[in-house]
Design a protein around this motif. Structure first.
Motif, PDB file in Angstrom:
ATOM      1  N   ASN A   1       0.805  -0.895   0.123  1.00  0.00           N
ATOM      2  CA  ASN A   1      -0.106  -0.002   0.012  1.00  0.00           C
ATOM      3  C   ASN A   1       0.630   1.065  -0.423  1.00  0.00           C
ATOM      4  O   ASN A   1       0.025   2.523   0.134  1.00  0.00           O
ATOM      5  CB  ASN A   1      -0.537  -0.257   1.003  1.00  0.00           C
ATOM      6  CG  ASN A   1      -2.323  -1.719   1.161  1.00  0.00           C
ATOM      7  OD1 ASN A   1      -2.513  -1.652   0.192  1.00  0.00           O
ATOM      8  ND2 ASN A   1      -2.571  -1.774   1.828  1.00  0.00           N
ATOM      9  N   TYR A   2       2.388   1.210   0.000  1.00  0.00           N
ATOM     10  CA  TYR A   2       2.780   2.320  -0.196  1.00  0.00           C
ATOM     11  C   TYR A   2       3.326   2.803  -1.607  1.00  0.00           C
ATOM     12  O   TYR A   2       3.652   1.803  -2.341  1.00  0.00           O
ATOM     13  CB  TYR A   2       4.376   2.398   0.528  1.00  0.00           C
ATOM     14  CG  TYR A   2       4.621   2.949   1.527  1.00  0.00           C
ATOM     15  CD1 TYR A   2       4.468   4.078   1.455  1.00  0.00           C
ATOM     16  CD2 TYR A   2       6.341   3.086   0.673  1.00  0.00           C
ATOM     17  CE1 TYR A   2       5.572   5.831   1.669  1.00  0.00           C
ATOM     18  CE2 TYR A   2       7.296   4.601   0.900  1.00  0.00           C
ATOM     19  CZ  TYR A   2       6.593   5.213   1.521  1.00  0.00           C
ATOM     20  OH  TYR A   2       7.263   6.612   2.075  1.00  0.00           O
ATOM     21  N   LYS A   3       3.027   4.397  -1.830  1.00  0.00           N
ATOM     22  CA  LYS A   3       3.387   4.175  -3.433  1.00  0.00           C
ATOM     23  C   LYS A   3       5.118   4.859  -3.321  1.00  0.00           C
ATOM     24  O   LYS A   3       5.092   5.940  -4.538  1.00  0.00           O
ATOM     25  CB  LYS A   3       2.928   5.255  -3.490  1.00  0.00           C
ATOM     26  CG  LYS A   3       0.994   5.060  -3.541  1.00  0.00           C
ATOM     27  CD  LYS A   3      -0.106   5.795  -4.175  1.00  0.00           C
ATOM     28  CE  LYS A   3      -1.752   5.846  -4.186  1.00  0.00           C
ATOM     29  NZ  LYS A   3      -2.280   7.334  -4.900  1.00  0.00           N
ATOM     30  N   TRP A   4       5.435   4.793  -3.216  1.00  0.00           N
ATOM     31  CA  TRP A   4       7.617   4.796  -3.049  1.00  0.00           C
ATOM     32  C   TRP A   4       7.572   3.467  -2.785  1.00  0.00           C
ATOM     33  O   TRP A   4       7.555   2.604  -2.452  1.00  0.00           O
ATOM     34  CB  TRP A   4       7.353   5.174  -2.031  1.00  0.00           C
ATOM     35  CG  TRP A   4       6.713   6.948  -1.450  1.00  0.00           C
ATOM     36  CD1 TRP A   4       6.064   6.903  -0.577  1.00  0.00           C
ATOM     37  CD2 TRP A   4       7.172   8.216  -1.902  1.00  0.00           C
ATOM     38  NE1 TRP A   4       5.413   8.521  -1.288  1.00  0.00           N
ATOM     39  CE2 TRP A   4       6.215   9.015  -1.878  1.00  0.00           C
ATOM     40  CE3 TRP A   4       8.639   8.497  -2.583  1.00  0.00           C
ATOM     41  CZ2 TRP A   4       6.562  10.621  -1.790  1.00  0.00           C
ATOM     42  CZ3 TRP A   4       9.093   9.745  -2.823  1.00  0.00           C
ATOM     43  CH2 TRP A   4       8.096  10.986  -2.278  1.00  0.00           C
ATOM     44  N   ILE A   5       8.661   3.718  -3.956  1.00  0.00           N
ATOM     45  CA  ILE A   5       9.722   2.137  -4.092  1.00  0.00           C
ATOM     46  C   ILE A   5      11.076   3.275  -3.345  1.00  0.00           C
ATOM     47  O   ILE A   5      11.449   3.535  -3.716  1.00  0.00           O
ATOM     48  CB  ILE A   5      10.306   2.169  -5.508  1.00  0.00           C
ATOM     49  CG1 ILE A   5       9.153   1.118  -6.357  1.00  0.00           C
ATOM     50  CG2 ILE A   5      11.320   1.071  -6.008  1.00  0.00           C
ATOM     51  CD1 ILE A   5       9.482   1.518  -7.604  1.00  0.00           C
ATOM     52  N   LEU A   6      11.563   1.678  -2.362  1.00  0.00           N
ATOM     53  CA  LEU A   6      12.934   2.230  -1.502  1.00  0.00           C
ATOM     54  C   LEU A   6      13.778   1.713  -2.302  1.00  0.00           C
ATOM     55  O   LEU A   6      13.957   0.383  -2.145  1.00  0.00           O
ATOM     56  CB  LEU A   6      12.256   1.969  -0.110  1.00  0.00           C
ATOM     57  CG  LEU A   6      11.312   2.492   0.756  1.00  0.00           C
ATOM     58  CD1 LEU A   6      11.290   1.706   1.803  1.00  0.00           C
ATOM     59  CD2 LEU A   6      11.633   3.959   0.896  1.00  0.00           C
ATOM     60  N   LEU A   7      15.580   2.492  -2.008  1.00  0.00           N
ATOM     61  CA  LEU A   7      15.964   2.271  -2.966  1.00  0.00           C
ATOM     62  C   LEU A   7      17.663   2.414  -1.804  1.00  0.00           C
ATOM     63  O   LEU A   7      17.762   3.019  -1.441  1.00  0.00           O
ATOM     64  CB  LEU A   7      16.129   3.164  -4.242  1.00  0.00           C
ATOM     65  CG  LEU A   7      17.498   3.138  -5.282  1.00  0.00           C
ATOM     66  CD1 LEU A   7      17.077   1.740  -5.614  1.00  0.00           C
ATOM     67  CD2 LEU A   7      18.049   3.957  -6.033  1.00  0.00           C
ATOM     68  N   TYR A   8      18.091   1.656  -2.169  1.00  0.00           N
ATOM     69  CA  TYR A   8      19.590   1.366  -1.299  1.00  0.00           C
ATOM     70  C   TYR A   8      20.852   0.316  -1.809  1.00  0.00           C
ATOM     71  O   TYR A   8      20.720   0.212  -2.971  1.00  0.00           O
ATOM     72  CB  TYR A   8      18.929  -0.221   0.067  1.00  0.00           C
ATOM     73  CG  TYR A   8      18.043   0.522   0.813  1.00  0.00           C
ATOM     74  CD1 TYR A   8      17.636   0.761   2.082  1.00  0.00           C
ATOM     75  CD2 TYR A   8      17.033  -0.103   0.881  1.00  0.00           C
ATOM     76  CE1 TYR A   8      16.980   1.123   2.898  1.00  0.00           C
ATOM     77  CE2 TYR A   8      15.620   0.426   1.327  1.00  0.00           C
ATOM     78  CZ  TYR A   8      15.458   0.800   2.239  1.00  0.00           C
ATOM     79  OH  TYR A   8      14.355   1.262   3.300  1.00  0.00           O
ATOM     80  N   LYS A   9      21.868   0.711  -0.601  1.00  0.00           N
ATOM     81  CA  LYS A   9      22.870   0.492  -1.589  1.00  0.00           C
ATOM     82  C   LYS A   9      23.480  -0.198  -0.725  1.00  0.00           C
ATOM     83  O   LYS A   9      24.234  -0.664   0.528  1.00  0.00           O
ATOM     84  CB  LYS A   9      24.052   1.973  -1.771  1.00  0.00           C
ATOM     85  CG  LYS A   9      25.209   1.393  -3.159  1.00  0.00           C
ATOM     86  CD  LYS A   9      25.526   2.951  -3.480  1.00  0.00           C
ATOM     87  CE  LYS A   9      26.599   1.792  -4.348  1.00  0.00           C
ATOM     88  NZ  LYS A   9      27.314   3.422  -5.143  1.00  0.00           N
ATOM     89  N   LEU A  10      24.274  -1.548  -1.402  1.00  0.00           N
ATOM     90  CA  LEU A  10      24.861  -2.844  -0.843  1.00  0.00           C
ATOM     91  C   LEU A  10      26.345  -2.584  -0.233  1.00  0.00           C
ATOM     92  O   LEU A  10      26.634  -2.577  -1.312  1.00  0.00           O
ATOM     93  CB  LEU A  10      23.833  -3.814  -0.406  1.00  0.00           C
ATOM     94  CG  LEU A  10      24.825  -5.053  -0.443  1.00  0.00           C
ATOM     95  CD1 LEU A  10      24.699  -5.190   1.409  1.00  0.00           C
ATOM     96  CD2 LEU A  10      24.296  -6.573   0.000  1.00  0.00           C
ATOM     97  N   SER A  11      27.131  -2.560   0.643  1.00  0.00           N
ATOM     98  CA  SER A  11      28.278  -2.413   0.853  1.00  0.00           C
ATOM     99  C   SER A  11      28.612  -3.966   0.492  1.00  0.00           C
ATOM    100  O   SER A  11      28.657  -4.104   1.439  1.00  0.00           O
ATOM    101  CB  SER A  11      28.565  -1.228   1.386  1.00  0.00           C
ATOM    102  OG  SER A  11      30.586  -1.795   1.925  1.00  0.00           O
TER     103      SER A  11
END
Length: 363
Positions: free
Chosen positions: A265-275
């Motif tokens: 139900n969240y209208k955002w895509i969350l972007l992360y960067k993995l070290s």
């Protein structure tokens, strides 16, 4: 809706349709799932299921060689197409599949909703399917290591199992730590990344079953009402929900390792960067979607599909453009996700009431 990559094209499914899309030119090609070929000696129950017109695609896989596309359907079909969407093979499985996956030899792995994984060898037409492994609950995702030596399966009961392949009776480890159903697992370089209904993304040393790091994606959600509304909804079914569940997670190894997740139900895509040095996940940004439900696919660009358009987002340069979208209907996965939560049943009170009635009747 399912999305995979095949050479330079995207393969999408919606209902009983399979569509290939060239993101550069916008050219598309499509086909639909054929009627099942009914083998002899089927039971009445099997015939009722197979004769239903519900050929909705439940899972999609593309081969490593780029030659084949495989789908599973709600009426227990497994259908194999070539990369031009020409039908190659169609067969019936005993139980509805939750996931299909190609091996490095273009054989097909099928996980069913009772927790079993079967191997179907197409190099030998007469070969019977081989039962590889089993879980005690529904398998929600599975993946093979790039070397082909390990298979990872995850289920509704928070478990991640790492097994040798094809000798899956030899279990390597269990990666335990998630507090809700595990929706996605992916290999990234020399580690395993998982996502769950508990809202966390976790990074594992899969050979040892050790957690290397985790990130709570709900910490990057700016709308507390979403969790409150979901908690109230699920409280009616005696389910305690403490986080927005992760619906989908995808990874891409380019200029760094990126992880994208979507939440219910969240209208955002969350972007992360993995070290890959200390295996920590660093929050990068949130990308707004115009509609919900939506689906996405992560490569060097982020392809965001909703029911009105396709947006191609360059997340490194923070730019986007709209493109022609094939006429696909994206369905809401709300019901599927919420049914994965475990319900609590209090049968003690009913027992005490019956006991009280028996005691009173003996007086």
């Amino acid at each position: 809706m399912n999305i995979k990559e095949l050479d330079s094209r995207l393969v999408l499914t919606s209902g009983d349709a399979v569509v290939t899309l060239d993101p550069t030119s916008g050219a598309t090609s499509s086909t639909t799932i054929p009627a099942p070929h009914l083998p002899p000696n089927l039971t009445k129950g099997q015939l009722e299921v197979l004769n239903k017109q519900d050929r909705t695609i439940s899972s999609l896989a593309t081969s490593h060689t780029g030659q084949y596309i495989a789908v599973s359907t709600e009426n227990k079909q497994i259908v194999l197409f070539d990369n031009n969407l020409t039908l190659v093979k169609s067969f019936i499985v005993n139980r509805a599949a939750s996931k299909v996956l190609f091996t490095n030899q273009d054989d097909i792995l099928v996980a069913d909703r009772t927790g079993d994984v079967f191997l179907y060898k197409f190099s030998d037409e007469k070969a019977e399917p081989t039962l590889l492994l089993g879980h005690l609950s529904m398998i929600l995702d599975m993946t093979l290591s790039e070397c082909g030596r390990y298979i990872v399966t995850c289920d509704r009961d928070e478990k991640i199992r790492v097994s040798h392949f094809p000798n899956t009776y030899n279990i390597v480890s269990f990666c335990l730590g998630h507090e809700e159903f595990v929706t996605r697992v992916e290999f990234v370089s020399n580690v395993l990344v998982s996502a769950s209904g508990d809202g966390t993304v976790r990074v594992w040393n899969f050979l040892k079953g050790e957690q290397l790091s985790d990130v709570n994606t709900n910490n990057n959600v700016d709308d507390a009402n979403l969790l409150k509304e979901l908690s109230q909804e699920m409280d009616k079914e005696k389910v305690d929900v403490t986080a927005l569940p992760i619906i989908d997670m995808q990874t891409f190894c380019g200029d760094g390792v990126f992880i994208a997740v979507s939440l219910l139900n969240y209208k955002w895509i969350l972007l992360y960067k993995l070290s890959l040095e200390n295996y920590s996940c660093q929050y990068v940004k949130s990308i707004k979607c115009d509609e919900t439900p939506f689906k996405f696919y992560l490569t060097s660009n982020l392809f965001i599909f909703d029911n009105s358009k396709l947006t191609i987002y360059d997340y490194c340069n923070n730019s986007s453009r709209d493109a022609t979208k094939p006429p696909l209907k994206i369905t809401d996965c709300h019901n599927f996700i919420t049914v994965l939560y475990k319900r609590k049943f209090d049968n003690v009170q009913e027992y005490l009431e019956r006991k009280k009635q028996r005691l009173e009747s003996c007086k």
